[in-house]
Design a protein around this motif. Structure first.
Motif, short mmCIF file in Angstrom:
data_model
loop_
_atom_site.label_atom_id
_atom_site.label_comp_id
_atom_site.label_asym_id
_atom_site.label_seq_id
_atom_site.Cartn_x
_atom_site.Cartn_y
_atom_site.Cartn_z
N ALA A 196 5.63 4.19 -12.27
CA ALA A 196 6.15 5.52 -12.04
C ALA A 196 7.55 5.78 -11.34
O ALA A 196 7.85 4.96 -10.63
CB ALA A 196 4.90 6.54 -11.63
N GLN A 241 -8.25 1.31 -6.41
CA GLN A 241 -7.11 2.16 -6.08
C GLN A 241 -5.91 1.41 -6.02
O GLN A 241 -5.74 0.48 -5.17
CB GLN A 241 -7.36 3.07 -5.08
CG GLN A 241 -6.09 3.97 -4.76
CD GLN A 241 -6.40 4.93 -3.64
OE1 GLN A 241 -7.50 4.61 -2.79
NE2 GLN A 241 -5.68 6.06 -3.43
N ASP A 263 -2.08 2.48 -6.12
CA ASP A 263 -0.80 3.36 -6.14
C ASP A 263 -0.26 3.67 -5.02
O ASP A 263 -0.49 2.87 -4.04
CB ASP A 263 -1.40 4.62 -6.65
CG ASP A 263 -2.36 5.47 -5.56
OD1 ASP A 263 -2.11 5.14 -4.49
OD2 ASP A 263 -3.43 5.93 -5.95
N GLU A 290 0.67 1.91 -15.05
CA GLU A 290 1.55 3.23 -15.20
C GLU A 290 1.84 3.72 -14.03
O GLU A 290 3.07 4.42 -13.82
CB GLU A 290 0.57 4.25 -16.11
CG GLU A 290 0.56 3.64 -17.62
CD GLU A 290 -0.04 4.74 -18.37
OE1 GLU A 290 -0.16 5.99 -17.98
OE2 GLU A 290 -0.14 4.58 -19.60
N LYS A 291 0.88 3.53 -13.04
CA LYS A 291 1.19 4.26 -11.66
C LYS A 291 2.27 3.46 -10.87
O LYS A 291 3.06 4.08 -10.09
CB LYS A 291 -0.14 4.30 -10.62
CG LYS A 291 -1.31 5.10 -11.20
CD LYS A 291 -2.55 5.06 -10.46
CE LYS A 291 -3.65 5.98 -11.09
NZ LYS A 291 -4.98 5.74 -10.18
N ASN A 305 -3.82 -0.35 -13.56
CA ASN A 305 -3.02 0.86 -12.72
C ASN A 305 -1.59 0.60 -12.80
O ASN A 305 -0.83 1.22 -12.12
CB ASN A 305 -3.28 0.94 -11.07
CG ASN A 305 -4.63 1.32 -10.75
OD1 ASN A 305 -5.01 2.53 -10.76
ND2 ASN A 305 -5.67 0.43 -10.59
#
Length: 215
Positions: free
Chosen positions: A145, A15, A17, A141-142, A139
């Protein structure tokens, strides 16, 4: 100085983000018993700092963001990720060999030296990257963002921009930055690119200390 998850000596995780990284920072702040720190971050770290300030405005005194805007960014670190992934760490025997392989995709000496701070020797004397490169790439793209908030951050905020960097444009200052951070000042270091703190450490130090010492 904080190593975010999947960076430095901090734990690796699939994870990756901003919700998770902000929670990590808050947990550390609580563990260190610093109720209202000033927080500074560069690039992805700057977005973590922005998200923290917007989510926990009572748990921060001042915010410093280095060369990143709250907007979404298209993929723009592909060449750096590709260069890092292309290094065959199983065959290199020195940092110089790693630097030579990175130089094929990253021409700036100071950027390579900055990235190679992640390089370390394992117990078997081979090299490894401290960052979790696979999780960061997965990850991406996260991480790129946009940052949004219905309520702006109303405490003193400093944005530091590299004069040769395109990460913060004038329309970003008059748009999302001033919309989300109402007490903001933006300073530019003319001869620096995106890696401002690596390229102009003295200038960054002077701006940061002046901002933090101001009432």
């Amino acid at each position: 100085m904080i190593d975010l998850r999947n960076h430095g000596r901090s734990p690796h995780s699939e994870q990756h983000d901003y919700d998770a990284m902000v929670a990590d920072v808050l947990e550390l702040v609580d563990d260190l018993q610093i109720p209202t720190p000033a927080i500074m971050g560069h690039s992805m770290g700057g977005k973590v700092a922005m998200n923290y300030a917007l989510k926990y405005p009572t748990r921060i005194t001042k915010l410093i963001v280095v060369d990143i805007a709250p907007k979404a960014y298209p993929p723009h670190h592909d060449e750096i990720i590709d260069a890092l992934q292309s290094v065959d760490l199983s065959t290199v025997t020195s940092r110089g060999e790693v630097d030579a392989q990175l130089a094929k995709g990253i021409k700036e000496d100071e950027v390579r030296l900055f990235l190679m701070k992640n390089l370390y020797r394992k117990d078997d004397n081979t090299f490894g990257w401290r960052m979790n490169l696979d999780a960061i790439e997965k990850n991406y793209e996260k991480v790129a963002a946009e940052i949004t908030s219905e309520v702006p951050f109303k405490k003193h905020t400093l944005f530091i921009k590299g004069g040769r960097s395109r990460y913060i444009k004038p329309e970003d200052v008059y748009g999302s930055i001033e919309h989300l951070f109402t007490l903001v000042q933006v300073e530019t270091i003319p001869d620096a690119g995106h890696w401002v703190h690596a390229e102009a450490p003295n200038e960054v130090y002077d701006l940061v200390t002046t901002f933090l010492n101001a009432e």
